[in-house]
Write an enzyme that holds these catalytic residues in place. Structure first.
Site, PDB file in Angstrom:
ATOM      1  CG  LEU A   1     -35.588 -15.643 -10.116  1.00 24.43           C
ATOM      2  CD1 LEU A   1     -36.421 -16.821 -10.518  1.00 24.43           C
ATOM      3  CD2 LEU A   1     -34.036 -15.813 -10.434  1.00 24.43           C
ATOM      4  CG  ASP A   2     -32.356 -10.009 -13.741  1.00 23.17           C
ATOM      5  OD1 ASP A   2     -32.626  -9.362 -12.903  1.00 23.17           O
ATOM      6  OD2 ASP A   2     -30.875 -10.560 -14.185  1.00 23.17           O
TER       7      ASP A   2
END
Length: 297
Positions: free
Chosen positions: A39-40
């Site tokens: 996940l960014d």
């Protein structure tokens, strides 16, 4: 000794997936920790963490379909296709003439189903051995190849005008490898006004839901799913006898047993409820594709 299990974490914004892995290592006292899908830092939501022997399961979880809640801002393009990048173009008043509810829904329709998608240039995809986002940050131009993905659901939950832009709150269900930032970019381009992502939250990975996840400050002593329970959420289960479990663990085949498999990958579980491993068909037989450590506690 750290437990073998799958931990569900609700990642907050501002942390990388590696940050969460590092904190999990400290909380569980082991270096053997991994995750099933990045996940960014901007994104929040479900991160599936494998601990000790359960890291072997991550390969089978990373490809699961996913659900996201996101906000798309129409009216501006950015260098990163999300709010962390610089704005490179803003739509003028004339560009909005044909952008109504029907046009937005039509644009979404073209991005639903089996589609070909060019990932964002600031993705983690490797180009000549280097991450695309590292190349972009170094000032290099990156062109990534289109890939086939499936968007099974793309619904607008709410719509509003904000400072001359149109914000869409959306729910997306998609195959692994789908970039929600790219959906925002492509929708904006199709409408002629540009678009980028301003918020992203992953709520589901396969059979795992963020509602069951712990917060980043709750890692100490957090409960984990057993390998068997976790595997059962992503694939069918085959209950085997103690003798069959022993044979599979020793690399032997279950001869002429292929008809017992309900899918190409199946979780073999022994009479004590422990995950023997992931099995597959070999000819007319059943054979282990991955064996778990026999000690899983």
């Amino acid at each position: 000794m750290a437990s073998h299990g799958i931990l569900l974490v609700d990642k907050p914004g501002g942390l990388t997936s590696h940050d969460v892995v590092a904190r999990t290592r400290r909380a569980f006292g082991t270096r053997k920790v991994g995750h099933a899908g990045t996940l960014d830092p901007m994104a929040t939501g479900l991160l599936v963490i494998g601990i000790e022997g359960a890291t072997r399961l991550l390969t089978y979880i990373v490809g699961a379909d996913k659900t996201y809640a996101a906000t798309i801002r129409l009216g501006a393009r950015t260098t990163t296709d999300d709010a962390e990048g610089d704005v490179v173009d803003t739509a003028d008043a004339g560009a909005w003439t044909d952008v109504d509810d029907a046009a937005i829904l039509a644009g979404i329709s073209t991005l639903t189903g089996a589609i070909s998608q060019v990932p964002s240039s600031v993705s983690a995809i490797k180009v000549a051995g280097r991450r695309a986002y590292d190349l972009v940050r170094a000032g290099e131009s990156v062109e990534l190849a289109a890939r086939a993905v499936t968007v099974s659901r793309f619904d607008v939950l709410a719509q509003r005008r904000v400072d001359g832009f149109t914000d869409l709150d959306v729910l997306v269900e998609c195959s692994s490898g789908t970039y929600i930032r790219a959906l925002a970019r492509d929708l904006g381009d199709a409408l002629g006004v540009g678009g980028h992502l301003t918020a992203l939250r992953r709520t589901r990975v396969g059979g795992f839901d963020v509602a069951d996840a712990v917060g980043i400050d709750e890692l100490e002593g957090a409960a984990t799913l057993t390998p068997a329970a976790a595997a059962a959420r992503v694939m069918p289960v085959l209950v085997v006898t103690a003798e069959e479990a022993r044979d599979l663990r020793h690399g032997k085949r279950l001869v002429a047993q292929r008809d017992r498999l309900a899918a190409s990958e199946v979780a073999a579980i022994d009479p004590d409820g422990a995950l023997v491993g992931i099995v597959e068909a070999r000819g007319n037989d059943i054979k282990s594709a991955m064996n778990m450590p026999e000690v899983q506690a």
